[in-house]
Design an enzyme around this catalytic site. Structure first.
Site, PDB file in Angstrom:
ATOM      1  N   CYS A  27      39.616  27.040 -29.692  1.00  0.00           N
ATOM      2  CA  CYS A  27      40.889  26.938 -29.430  1.00  0.00           C
ATOM      3  C   CYS A  27      41.064  25.839 -28.319  1.00  0.00           C
ATOM      4  O   CYS A  27      40.114  25.551 -27.603  1.00  0.00           O
ATOM      5  CB  CYS A  27      41.941  28.305 -29.108  1.00  0.00           C
ATOM      6  SG  CYS A  27      41.241  29.051 -27.454  1.00  0.00           S
TER       7      CYS A  27
ATOM      8  N   CYS B 103       3.646   1.454   2.442  1.00  0.00           N
ATOM      9  CA  CYS B 103       4.944   0.673   1.998  1.00  0.00           C
ATOM     10  C   CYS B 103       5.573   1.948   1.183  1.00  0.00           C
ATOM     11  O   CYS B 103       7.003   2.271   1.372  1.00  0.00           O
ATOM     12  CB  CYS B 103       4.715  -0.511   1.599  1.00  0.00           C
ATOM     13  SG  CYS B 103       3.500  -1.561   2.512  1.00  0.00           S
TER      14      CYS B 103
ATOM     15  N   ASP C 214      -4.656  27.392 -30.823  1.00  0.00           N
ATOM     16  CA  ASP C 214      -3.768  27.754 -32.065  1.00  0.00           C
ATOM     17  C   ASP C 214      -4.731  27.622 -33.251  1.00  0.00           C
ATOM     18  O   ASP C 214      -5.583  26.627 -33.175  1.00  0.00           O
ATOM     19  CB  ASP C 214      -2.452  27.122 -31.966  1.00  0.00           C
ATOM     20  CG  ASP C 214      -1.649  27.415 -33.286  1.00  0.00           C
ATOM     21  OD1 ASP C 214      -1.594  28.549 -33.620  1.00  0.00           O
ATOM     22  OD2 ASP C 214      -1.181  26.514 -34.001  1.00  0.00           O
TER      23      ASP C 214
ATOM     24  N   ASP D 235       4.403  27.049 -30.498  1.00  0.00           N
ATOM     25  CA  ASP D 235       3.237  26.836 -29.419  1.00  0.00           C
ATOM     26  C   ASP D 235       3.937  26.258 -28.208  1.00  0.00           C
ATOM     27  O   ASP D 235       3.263  26.286 -27.025  1.00  0.00           O
ATOM     28  CB  ASP D 235       2.100  26.110 -29.721  1.00  0.00           C
ATOM     29  CG  ASP D 235       1.486  26.456 -30.905  1.00  0.00           C
ATOM     30  OD1 ASP D 235       0.960  27.817 -30.994  1.00  0.00           O
ATOM     31  OD2 ASP D 235       0.985  25.629 -31.938  1.00  0.00           O
TER      32      ASP D 235
ATOM     33  N   CYS E 173      40.082  27.270 -24.732  1.00  0.00           N
ATOM     34  CA  CYS E 173      38.496  27.553 -24.787  1.00  0.00           C
ATOM     35  C   CYS E 173      37.788  26.055 -24.403  1.00  0.00           C
ATOM     36  O   CYS E 173      36.695  25.895 -23.719  1.00  0.00           O
ATOM     37  CB  CYS E 173      38.041  28.183 -26.039  1.00  0.00           C
ATOM     38  SG  CYS E 173      38.644  29.664 -26.384  1.00  0.00           S
TER      39      CYS E 173
ATOM     40  N   CYS F 263       0.884  -0.944  -0.043  1.00  0.00           N
ATOM     41  CA  CYS F 263      -0.127   0.019  -0.088  1.00  0.00           C
ATOM     42  C   CYS F 263       1.046   1.302   0.027  1.00  0.00           C
ATOM     43  O   CYS F 263       2.125   1.217  -0.099  1.00  0.00           O
ATOM     44  CB  CYS F 263      -0.936   0.048   1.125  1.00  0.00           C
ATOM     45  SG  CYS F 263      -0.072   0.118   2.615  1.00  0.00           S
TER      46      CYS F 263
END
Length: 927
Positions: free
Chosen positions: A81, A6, A595, A804, A84, A3
């Site tokens: 590079c 538990c 829409d 949307d 980077c 249940c």
């Protein structure tokens, strides 16, 4: 688990662990879904924690859940590079859900492995761009995972040999070995390799000594074994409990048998008492051992569950009876009264209830089982030569299909994989996936969905999406995730379950004490006490009855069973509901924002009129427009490109001139440089934003098209208006009736569209919608949704496009049209697979029906406990003499759980509103 008490125990234990982001435990499906940081905690620690709580836990592999494991994407990083690359790697690794990030400055490329449920590829791109680099997505692809069972392996050397052979294959990312089961878990790139290659390599490695197969799934077998185990326990309990019941309740009234059973053996100890003691002991300690184990584990964690109530109740009856018979054996004048039949019959009825409950719970997940059964067991694999001629045919296990395989689909057979037709034509019944009743014509180039049924012709299909990437697997995964997700109303039951068992124990003890003290001080007539008992024993029976009649399981099952059946029914109707939260919100909806394009309209617009304002050839005009629009995903752009192809009839897939500096202005249009000319295609506001004059002739044509519910598109070349297009997108069949039905359901409808005011108003008038918001950008759509929510409305948004997605997320319930974009579908709470407007009504009606069922379940579960506990405590005994013996109270407790599950199962008979049946007929066209 039995249940929500538990599942609550397990959730609390998991959430206390370091590195756990979220934990959802479902007692109904016996599953836990845990989101965690792998740097802080691993799966084994999580599993051990669950076992410490007192439950047996097994890690579910990806192939059993049909879940996509890890997604990998490749990203181009322009001009990066070496120094980077470290910064970019660190930025990516810091994101939640990123498992691994590698940046190669030489290739100007990053490869990122991540969990798509926790982070999206868009967030990865943003993280890279935040470091100052320009990121471009190259590809996204899933790493699949497969479990293989290998027979014939007997040494560690053999294991290593097979592992090395598999690792040498291109596309294999990782291998995990379980030597106890001879199981190999292989992570791989499905577009590079696949299961057939693995099996071939394994079997060739051992010169035929090894036999490999896909590891068998055990989900249904485990459930069936659990049902069988409970049924066997119940039968064994009956073997002992029925004789105990007969000797105490029936044989006492049979003269000959009564004399034999009442014969004393030692002092006042009778034959009947010895028999009942001997027969009830195996029931109490062997068959009922599970209740002791469950109680011990629960109490060890400082909580109490249903097992504690059962163990306390049966122990009270059993050990009092033992005390009584031992006292009778030691005394010459004490006549014992035993309750052995109470403990044995109580356990038998509880086991019967468990058996019925588990059997009924299994039926709540029938929807997933039916979906999984859609996939065919075998497929016909074709080998083609370089000219496309068939060389060989071979029947294989459908799970061994790999990307780019060519599969033969015979008439009447199921399509074995998602793919596209490369040869043949036929009609395919897709109703089991999309709910669309009419067979869909398929010919070369058309896509097909795995699990659908080929009706008349033979098809050759090239597989594109296999395994966990297939549409069927994704639907199964979505339904499984939905059934795991708790509805907010479930929190009510979870809160009650925390205090329910301790409260019942207090009530039980108070009941016993009250009746015992009342008897001790003669507060009720002696005539109330049955002849076979004394006041202590009567009080004990009342106390035990209270303990065993109380049922937290019924409360715990009220919501998840209904949600599980409701989401399953929705899936069968083509309405995919993503969990209890969506289901709960949908039943409260009183305002729907639609829409226009692709939602209220068919979504397949066509160019119906062209007016040039410059002296130029129509073909040249459309060359420039199509070259600009071909980079856009908008339905109107696709309609223009499709129409432009008519001027290039010699080419099926024409190559348009190159468009430089392409920019999409969401909700307004696009612009680009084509053949050194600046081309702007869009609505009136876009032209005004760029200071482009609109002559009166163009204004008149715009007004004329908008009055006819068409969309007017303006085209400017080098800052001068060059033409006007009229595009028509017809309404979907039955759109007006759907809006009318929604009004009858007291749901207000609104149109919010990026299209112009004239077209929007014409469409609104045609369908019967009064409120219109036009020329709205995506963020304005989301703002409108928030404004409606602020006014106290529960808002649903129905849409299909990328523009949307913001509104779908902002709404209380986002509904995506199934034929829409992946981004819209991902953002939505409910997916309408058939792309029919009437499914909006089905979704709302189903959610209302489901929640009325949940309310009914709660009324029953709470009402049962609120009425049952006082009756068991003897509230009606003084007035009408009604007393519930403990074994009858136990039977009532078992029946309450079963009745809640059965009440939820009645949802399987759901039928969509009859008003919609007429709309279905309107959609039929005769050619």
């Amino acid at each position: 688990m039995t249940c929500s008490a538990c599942s609550g125990q397990v959730e609390r234990a998991l959430r206390q662990l370091p590195g756990i982001q979220d934990a959802v435990v479902d007692a109904l499906s016996n599953r836990a879904q845990v989101t965690f940081y792998p740097a802080l905690i691993n799966e084994e620690t999580i599993r051990e924690t669950i076992e410490d709580v007192g439950y047996q836990a097994t890690l579910i592999q990806d192939h059993q859940t049909n879940a996509k494991s890890t997604q990998m994407c490749r990203i181009r990083i322009n001009g990066i590079c070496t120094s980077c690359s470290t910064a970019v790697e660190s930025a990516l690794q810091a994101l939640r859900g990123v498992l691994m990030a590698q940046v190669a400055s030489a290739d100007e490329e990053a490869q990122v492995h991540y969990d798509p449920k926790m982070v999206s590829y868009k967030e990865l791109l943003e993280a890279i761009e935040d470091t100052g680099s320009v990121a471009i997505l190259i590809t996204t692809g899933y790493m699949s995972k497969l479990q293989l069972k290998v027979d014939g392996v007997c040494t560690d050397h053999s294991m290593r040999l097979i592992e090395n052979s598999l690792r040498s294959l291109p596309g294999v990312q990782d291998i995990v070995i379980d030597p106890t089961l001879n199981k190999f878990s292989v992570s791989y790139k499905p577009d590079v390799t696949g299961p057939r290659n693995f099996i071939q390599v394994i079997e060739s490695t051992g010169s035929g000594r090894y036999k490999a197969m896909i590891f068998p799934e055990g989900g249904r077998e485990v459930h069936e074994k659990e049902i069988e185990r409970n049924y066997r326990s119940f039968l064994w309990s009956l073997v002992f409990a029925i004789p105990v019941f007969l000797t105490s309740m029936v044989f006492m009234y049979v003269p000959g048998l009564k004399h034999g059973l009442d014969s004393n053996v030692v002092n006042m100890l009778s034959v009947g008492e010895i028999l009942r003691w001997a027969l009830s002991t195996p029931v109490q300690f062997v068959i009922g051992r599970r209740f002791y184990t469950g109680s011990y584990k629960a109490l060890r964690r400082g909580s109490a569950n249903m097992d504690v109530l059962i163990a306390l109740g049966t122990n009270a009856a059993y050990f009092y009876s033992v005390y009584s018979v031992l006292r009778a054996a030691a005394s010459k004048d004490f006549k014992s009264t035993d309750f052995f039949e109470t403990s044995s019959m109580l356990i038998s009825f509880i086991l019967l209830g468990k058996y019925l409950e588990i059997s009924a719970k299994g039926k709540t997940s029938d929807a997933i089982a039916k979906l999984m059964d859609l996939a065919p067991e075998t497929a016909i694999l074709l080998t083609l030569d370089c000219e496309g001629n068939v060389i060989t045919e071979e029947e294989i296990d459908s799970r061994l299909i790999q990307k780019n395989d060519v599969i033969k689909i015979l008439p009447g057979a199921k399509v074995a994989s998602d793919g596209f037709v490369i040869w043949g034509q036929s009609h395919v019944n897709e109703s089991m996936i999309t709910g669309e009743a009419r067979p869909v014509a398929k010919r070369k180039g058309d896509t097909v969905i795995g699990g659908t049924v080929n009706e008349d012709g033979v098809l050759h299909v090239e597989a594109t999406q296999v395994g966990s990437e297939s549409a069927l697997s994704q639907i199964v995964q979505l339904v499984e995730s939905a059934q795991m997700a708790k509805a907010p109303v479930q929190k009510f039951a979870d809160r009650i379950s925390k205090y329910f068992v301790p409260l019942v124990i207090i009530l039980s003890f108070s009941t016993w004490l009250s009746w015992f003290l009342a008897g001790k001080f003669h507060r009720y007539p002696k005539s109330w006490i049955p002849s076979s008992m004394d006041s202590f024993e009567l009080a004990l029976q009342f106390g035990i009855s209270v303990m065993v009649i109380a049922c937290p399981c019924a409360l715990g099952l009220a919501t998840p069973t209904a949600v599980m059946v409701g989401t399953g029914v929705g899936a069968s109707q083509g309405v995919l509901i993503k969990g209890g939260q969506a289901l709960e919100s949908a039943h409260k909806v009183n305002c729907i924002v639609f829409d226009k394009t692709g939602t209220l309209t068919v979504g397949k617009p066509v160019v119906v009129n062209t007016r040039l304002l410059k002296n130029m050839a129509l073909q040249e005009f459309y060359e420039l427009v199509a070259a600009t629009e071909v980079n856009s995903e908008h339905p109107l752009a696709k309609a223009i490109v499709e129409y432009a192809k008519k001027f290039r009839e010699d080419e099926e897939n024409p190559t348009w001139p190159e468009a430089k500096d392409f920019v999409s202005i969401t909700g307004h249009g696009v612009k680009a440089i084509v053949r050194n000319k600046e081309i702007i295609v869009g609505n009136k506001s876009l032209m005004l934003d760029h200071n482009i004059a609109i002559p009166s002739e163009a204004e008149d044509m715009l007004a004329e098209t908008e009055a006819m519910a068409q969309t007017g598109i303006l085209i400017s070349i080098n800052g001068e208006l060059a033409g006007v297009l009229a595009i028509s997108d017809p309404l979907k069949p039955g759109a007006r009736d759907v809006i009318s039905i929604l009004k009858s359901m007291k749901v207000k409808s609104i149109i919010v569209t990026g299209d112009n005011w004239g077209t929007a108003n014409s469409i609104a008038k045609e369908v019967g919608i009064e409120t219109v918001i036009a020329e709205a950008k995506p963020e304005q759509k989301a703002e409108k949704v928030k404004d409606l929510q602020a006014s106290g409305n529960i808002v649903a948004m129905v849409g299909d496009g990328i523009n949307d997605s913001l509104a779908l997320v902002a709404a209380d319930v986002g509904m995506a049209i199934g034929a829409g974009t992946d981004i819209a579908i991902e953002a939505a709470d409910i997916v309408l697979m058939k792309s029919n407007l009437e499914d909006v009504i089905t979704a709302i009606d189903l959610s209302r029906k489901t929640f009325s069922r949940i309310r009914l379940n709660y009324i029953w579960a709470l009402g049962y406990n609120l009425l049952g506990i006082p009756i068991a405590a003897g509230a009606l005994f003084p007035s009408i003499g009604l007393r519930l013996p403990p074994w009858i109270a136990g039977a009532a407790m078992a029946a309450s759980s079963v009745s809640v599950v059965c009440c939820s199962l009645l949802l399987k008979n759901y039928r969509r509103p009859k008003k919609l049946d007429g709309l279905e007929m309107q959609g039929v066209t005769v050619e």
